[in-house]
Motif scaffolding. Sequence first.
Motif, PDB file in Angstrom:
ATOM      1  N   VAL A 127      15.985  -3.600  10.094  1.00  0.00           N
ATOM      2  CA  VAL A 127      15.733  -3.753   8.659  1.00  0.00           C
ATOM      3  C   VAL A 127      14.941  -2.550   8.131  1.00  0.00           C
ATOM      4  O   VAL A 127      13.988  -2.095   8.772  1.00  0.00           O
ATOM      5  CB  VAL A 127      14.944  -5.062   8.379  1.00  0.00           C
ATOM      6  N   VAL A 128      15.358  -2.056   6.982  1.00  0.00           N
ATOM      7  CA  VAL A 128      14.564  -1.054   6.264  1.00  0.00           C
ATOM      8  C   VAL A 128      14.073  -1.775   5.015  1.00  0.00           C
ATOM      9  O   VAL A 128      14.881  -2.236   4.206  1.00  0.00           O
ATOM     10  CB  VAL A 128      15.410   0.168   5.835  1.00  0.00           C
ATOM     11  N   MET A 129      12.765  -1.938   4.888  1.00  0.00           N
ATOM     12  CA  MET A 129      12.227  -2.668   3.737  1.00  0.00           C
ATOM     13  C   MET A 129      11.275  -1.772   2.965  1.00  0.00           C
ATOM     14  O   MET A 129      10.435  -1.103   3.559  1.00  0.00           O
ATOM     15  CB  MET A 129      11.499  -3.927   4.210  1.00  0.00           C
ATOM     16  N   ASP A 130      11.420  -1.754   1.657  1.00  0.00           N
ATOM     17  CA  ASP A 130      10.495  -0.948   0.866  1.00  0.00           C
ATOM     18  C   ASP A 130       9.641  -1.843  -0.024  1.00  0.00           C
ATOM     19  O   ASP A 130      10.040  -2.943  -0.392  1.00  0.00           O
ATOM     20  CB  ASP A 130      11.230   0.133   0.059  1.00  0.00           C
ATOM     21  N   GLY A 131       8.413  -1.379  -0.298  1.00  0.00           N
ATOM     22  CA  GLY A 131       7.491  -2.170  -1.115  1.00  0.00           C
ATOM     23  C   GLY A 131       6.136  -1.512  -1.207  1.00  0.00           C
ATOM     24  O   GLY A 131       6.026  -0.274  -1.302  1.00  0.00           O
ATOM     25  N   ARG A 132       5.102  -2.335  -1.203  1.00  0.00           N
ATOM     26  CA  ARG A 132       3.732  -1.822  -1.311  1.00  0.00           C
ATOM     27  C   ARG A 132       2.889  -2.181  -0.090  1.00  0.00           C
ATOM     28  O   ARG A 132       1.882  -1.537   0.181  1.00  0.00           O
ATOM     29  CB  ARG A 132       3.028  -2.400  -2.547  1.00  0.00           C
ATOM     30  N   ASP A 133       3.282  -3.271   0.596  1.00  0.00           N
ATOM     31  CA  ASP A 133       2.454  -3.795   1.702  1.00  0.00           C
ATOM     32  C   ASP A 133       3.291  -4.017   2.956  1.00  0.00           C
ATOM     33  O   ASP A 133       2.936  -4.838   3.787  1.00  0.00           O
ATOM     34  CB  ASP A 133       1.828  -5.138   1.274  1.00  0.00           C
ATOM     35  N   ILE A 134       4.394  -3.307   3.079  1.00  0.00           N
ATOM     36  CA  ILE A 134       5.300  -3.579   4.198  1.00  0.00           C
ATOM     37  C   ILE A 134       4.684  -3.107   5.530  1.00  0.00           C
ATOM     38  O   ILE A 134       4.654  -3.859   6.503  1.00  0.00           O
ATOM     39  CB  ILE A 134       6.705  -2.951   3.969  1.00  0.00           C
ATOM     40  N   GLY A 135       4.156  -1.896   5.535  1.00  0.00           N
ATOM     41  CA  GLY A 135       3.561  -1.380   6.782  1.00  0.00           C
ATOM     42  C   GLY A 135       2.198  -1.979   7.090  1.00  0.00           C
ATOM     43  O   GLY A 135       1.745  -1.967   8.232  1.00  0.00           O
ATOM     44  N   THR A 136       1.539  -2.521   6.069  1.00  0.00           N
ATOM     45  CA  THR A 136       0.185  -3.053   6.289  1.00  0.00           C
ATOM     46  C   THR A 136       0.179  -4.555   6.547  1.00  0.00           C
ATOM     47  O   THR A 136      -0.588  -5.043   7.369  1.00  0.00           O
ATOM     48  CB  THR A 136      -0.715  -2.759   5.058  1.00  0.00           C
ATOM     49  N   VAL A 137       1.035  -5.312   5.840  1.00  0.00           N
ATOM     50  CA  VAL A 137       0.974  -6.783   5.909  1.00  0.00           C
ATOM     51  C   VAL A 137       2.262  -7.406   6.465  1.00  0.00           C
ATOM     52  O   VAL A 137       2.212  -8.255   7.346  1.00  0.00           O
ATOM     53  CB  VAL A 137       0.693  -7.377   4.496  1.00  0.00           C
ATOM     54  N   VAL A 138       3.405  -6.976   5.946  1.00  0.00           N
ATOM     55  CA  VAL A 138       4.669  -7.651   6.296  1.00  0.00           C
ATOM     56  C   VAL A 138       5.097  -7.296   7.723  1.00  0.00           C
ATOM     57  O   VAL A 138       5.319  -8.186   8.553  1.00  0.00           O
ATOM     58  CB  VAL A 138       5.787  -7.294   5.277  1.00  0.00           C
ATOM     59  N   PHE A 139       5.218  -6.000   7.997  1.00  0.00           N
ATOM     60  CA  PHE A 139       5.589  -5.562   9.351  1.00  0.00           C
ATOM     61  C   PHE A 139       4.510  -4.622   9.897  1.00  0.00           C
ATOM     62  O   PHE A 139       4.746  -3.414  10.031  1.00  0.00           O
ATOM     63  CB  PHE A 139       6.919  -4.784   9.357  1.00  0.00           C
ATOM     64  N   PRO A 140       3.329  -5.168  10.245  1.00  0.00           N
ATOM     65  CA  PRO A 140       2.304  -4.253  10.769  1.00  0.00           C
ATOM     66  C   PRO A 140       2.748  -3.614  12.087  1.00  0.00           C
ATOM     67  O   PRO A 140       2.217  -2.583  12.473  1.00  0.00           O
ATOM     68  CB  PRO A 140       1.080  -5.167  10.952  1.00  0.00           C
ATOM     69  N   ASP A 141       3.771  -4.220  12.745  1.00  0.00           N
ATOM     70  CA  ASP A 141       4.269  -3.650  14.002  1.00  0.00           C
ATOM     71  C   ASP A 141       5.539  -2.822  13.819  1.00  0.00           C
ATOM     72  O   ASP A 141       6.225  -2.538  14.812  1.00  0.00           O
ATOM     73  CB  ASP A 141       4.566  -4.779  15.014  1.00  0.00           C
ATOM     74  N   ALA A 142       5.890  -2.492  12.585  1.00  0.00           N
ATOM     75  CA  ALA A 142       7.115  -1.700  12.369  1.00  0.00           C
ATOM     76  C   ALA A 142       7.046  -0.430  13.212  1.00  0.00           C
ATOM     77  O   ALA A 142       5.991   0.211  13.308  1.00  0.00           O
ATOM     78  CB  ALA A 142       7.255  -1.345  10.892  1.00  0.00           C
ATOM     79  N   GLU A 143       8.183  -0.092  13.810  1.00  0.00           N
ATOM     80  CA  GLU A 143       8.208   1.064  14.716  1.00  0.00           C
ATOM     81  C   GLU A 143       8.107   2.378  13.939  1.00  0.00           C
ATOM     82  O   GLU A 143       7.684   3.398  14.484  1.00  0.00           O
ATOM     83  CB  GLU A 143       9.505   1.044  15.543  1.00  0.00           C
ATOM     84  N   LEU A 144       8.531   2.366  12.669  1.00  0.00           N
ATOM     85  CA  LEU A 144       8.386   3.564  11.832  1.00  0.00           C
ATOM     86  C   LEU A 144       7.869   3.139  10.458  1.00  0.00           C
ATOM     87  O   LEU A 144       8.415   2.238   9.832  1.00  0.00           O
ATOM     88  CB  LEU A 144       9.737   4.286  11.681  1.00  0.00           C
TER      89      LEU A 144
END
Length: 231
Positions: A127-144
């Motif tokens: 999944v590629v997700m864009d927003g404001r809190d994706i890397g901090t709250v939604v997917f804190p474990d996102a690989e990129l």
Amino acid sequence: MSGKINIAIDGHSSCGKGTLAKNIAKELGYIFIDSGAMYRAVTLYMLNTGLDLEEVAQDPAVLGNIKIHFEFNSEKSFYETHLNGTNVEDEIRSMRVSRFVSQVSTLRVVRDFLVIQQQEIGKNKGVVMDGRDIGTVVFPDAELKIFMTASPEIRAKRRYEELIKKGVHVNYQEVLHNIRERDHIDSTRKESPLAKAPDAITLDNSSMTKTEQARLSLSWAKGVIKSRENQ
Ligand code: DC
């Protein structure tokens, strides 16, 4: 393991996050999710049913009546937003929704409601997700994680030109003022403010074309995917 990764793209308004996310997803065969569209769909539901912010904050159970899903439109190569079974892709971009969505997105109960669904969409990766809190709250474990930014003046110029092309009468100073204001609201709100995750890569696209941004981001994504395959 599927070998797929999740990619989080956060950043300021009018930075081109959606375009970049869409291009990366297309190239990798991943799902692209515009999380802002989900906040917009909740906002549209509230406007259509006459619910105000206080009512939702006090009785979050009403959110249970909101069913959001995405359907792929192969002609547009795009996942369109559906609200309770109706395609609302155009309606959620209207000024009526745009004016109210930033207030709706400050509500803790709305954020909790949507974050659970966003995490569910991402649980199988790809999944590629864009927003404001994706890397901090939604997917804190996102690989990129990519944090996009550009100067307010450049973003205002791009947005101004886009609106003029569409035949909308605006003046540049007005657009610049609106962008500065939204930056301020997004970065200073109490609930999940816009912030760069410590492990995100900053992409300042002030002087980059869309193709250059996509090429660079894809090279990052492919690098991460490859390094995981070699592990
Ligand atoms: O990306 P956009 O402009 O369509 O987002 C609409 C609104 O939703 C915007 O005011 C910020 C908010 N939003 C948010 O708070 N968190 C997200 N992950 C995505 C959007």
